[in-house]
Design an enzyme around this catalytic site. Structure first.
Site, PDB file in Angstrom:
ATOM      1  N   LYS A  52       0.888  -1.167   0.000  1.00 15.18           N
ATOM      2  CA  LYS A  52       0.000   0.000   0.000  1.00 15.18           C
ATOM      3  C   LYS A  52       0.924   1.214   0.000  1.00 15.18           C
ATOM      4  O   LYS A  52       1.204   1.812   1.040  1.00 15.18           O
ATOM      5  CB  LYS A  52      -0.910  -0.045   1.230  1.00 15.18           C
ATOM      6  CG  LYS A  52      -2.207   0.717   1.071  1.00 15.18           C
ATOM      7  CD  LYS A  52      -3.135   0.428   2.244  1.00 15.18           C
ATOM      8  CE  LYS A  52      -4.393   1.256   2.172  1.00 15.18           C
ATOM      9  NZ  LYS A  52      -5.351   0.757   1.156  1.00 15.18           N
TER      10      LYS A  52
HETATM   11  C1  LIG Z   1      -6.377  -0.139   0.797  1.00 16.07           C
HETATM   12  C2  LIG Z   1      -6.734  -0.643  -0.548  1.00 16.07           C
HETATM   13  C3  LIG Z   1      -7.753  -1.585  -0.745  1.00 16.07           C
HETATM   14  C4  LIG Z   1      -8.640  -2.087   0.357  1.00 16.07           C
HETATM   15  O1  LIG Z   1      -7.942  -2.728   1.374  1.00 16.07           O
HETATM   16  P1  LIG Z   1      -8.603  -2.918   2.818  1.00 16.07           P
HETATM   17  O2  LIG Z   1      -7.563  -3.629   3.596  1.00 16.07           O
HETATM   18  O3  LIG Z   1      -9.827  -3.711   2.624  1.00 16.07           O
HETATM   19  O4  LIG Z   1      -8.886  -1.546   3.331  1.00 16.07           O
HETATM   20  C5  LIG Z   1      -7.962  -2.049  -2.046  1.00 16.07           C
HETATM   21  N1  LIG Z   1      -7.229  -1.591  -3.077  1.00 16.07           N
HETATM   22  C6  LIG Z   1      -6.269  -0.680  -2.917  1.00 16.07           C
HETATM   23  C7  LIG Z   1      -5.506  -0.208  -4.091  1.00 16.07           C
HETATM   24  C8  LIG Z   1      -5.984  -0.189  -1.652  1.00 16.07           C
HETATM   25  O5  LIG Z   1      -5.014   0.722  -1.504  1.00 16.07           O
END
Ligand SMILES: *Cc1c(COP(=O)(O)O)cnc(C)c1O
Length: 307
Positions: free
Chosen positions: A159
């Site tokens: 992320k």
């Molecule tokens: C954060 C994110 C998600 C969702 O992740 P969660 O853990 O469910 O919050 C999905 N796709 C992307 C690109 C993200 O950055």
């Protein structure tokens, strides 16, 4: 505007909100090499407060940093405690939590040298990300002209801050065209995910989501897969095309911020009956029961704290 809280956790100390600042030569500000998390704390129905799947989120933060070759100078236990300390310091019984790991100032070349790895944790009140109506009635989606990142261009399991240039391009493009969210395809042309959410489609009661190739391994995605299987549904991880989405009975996005948001239209084609479908509604209801502490079977996912 973000609703201000009192304190931000910054490099191990709680500092006043307005003093959590950095120098303009902060390395990450220039080159995007940073990682973050998005976490929610819920005020449970019985009065408890709990951070949803906190350890998994902080482990993913460590993993994201590891992928980018950054070493976070705190242990998993310390990170978990830091989030709780931030919520307590701000007397927040519920809210959205944003940990950010970044490379501080020092040298200015692309190679970050020995610049410090810094960590901030902010928290603020945040309601439904795409609006209350979105959760109830579903949203209108358009396929973006921007592809999701190729797995060897950017690290899709991280992320990472820089990955979000791609997300911002996609989101601003479709919002300018009057849509709520962007659907993004991978570089092969298969459905990938949205600008910050994973995607699910449902056809003949079978629930399908994209495999973990070009997508971020969402913790909400994992929660839904676990929950749906427990409810007796078949759940498959398989690549699918945008026309498979067009003819799905139901579709929804999942993410910590967006929670479970039904999709009622894609590229001006109505999905199913054009409203939140029955399986989506059931999963959404059960998801909210879990995060609000109403389903004791999932108490292990709640990190309780008291103010
Ligand atoms: C954060 C994110 C998600 C969702 O992740 P969660 O853990 O469910 O919050 C999905 N796709 C992307 C690109 C993200 O950055």
């Amino acid at each position: 505007m973000v609703q201000k809280a009192e304190k931000i956790w910054f490099d191990g100390k709680l500092v006043p909100w307005d003093e959590a600042n950095v120098h303009v030569l902060t390395h990450t500000l220039h080159y995007g090499c940073g990682v973050f998390e998005g976490i929610r704390a819920y005020h449970c129905t019985d009065g408890r407060s709990a951070v949803y799947r906190l350890r998994e989120h902080m482990q993913r933060l460590i993993d994201s940093a590891h992928i980018l070759g950054m070493k976070i100078p705190f242990s998993l236990d310390e990170l978990v405690q830091a989030v709780v300390d931030t919520l307590v310091a701000n007397k927040m019984k519920a809210g959205y939590i944003r940990p950010l790991v970044f490379i501080g100032d020092g040298v200015m070349g692309v190679h970050p040298g020995a610049n410090p790895i810094r960590l901030a944790i902010a928290a603020w009140p945040w309601g439904a990300y795409l609006g209350d109506d979105a959760l109830l009635k579903g949203i209108r989606v358009k396929t973006s002209s921007f592809c999701r990142l190729h797995v060897n261009t950017m690290m899709t399991k991280a992320k990472a801050c820089g990955n979000y240039v791609n997300s911002v391009l996609a989101k601003t493009e479709v919002v300018a065209d009057g849509y709520d969210e962007a659907l993004m395809l991978d570089t092969q042309g298969f459905v990938s995910e949205a600008s910050g959410e994973n995607i699910f489609v449902i056809k003949n009661e079978v629930i399908k989501t994209t495999p973990l190739t070009s997508v971020l391994p969402g913790i909400t995605r994992d929660s839904i897969m676990t929950l749906a299987r427990e409810l007796g549904y078949e759940v498959v991880e398989q690549l699918f095309t945008r026309d498979e989405l067009y003819v799905a009975d139901e579709a929804f996005f999942s993410g910590t911020a967006a929670e479970i948001t039904p999709i009622r239209e894609v590229d001006r084609r109505t999905i199913g009956a054009g409203q939140a479908g029955p399986v989506t509604q059931l999963l959404q209801k059960e998801y909210f029961r879990i995060v609000k502490g109403e389903n004791p079977d999932y108490d292990a996912w709640l990190h309780e704290y008291s103010i």
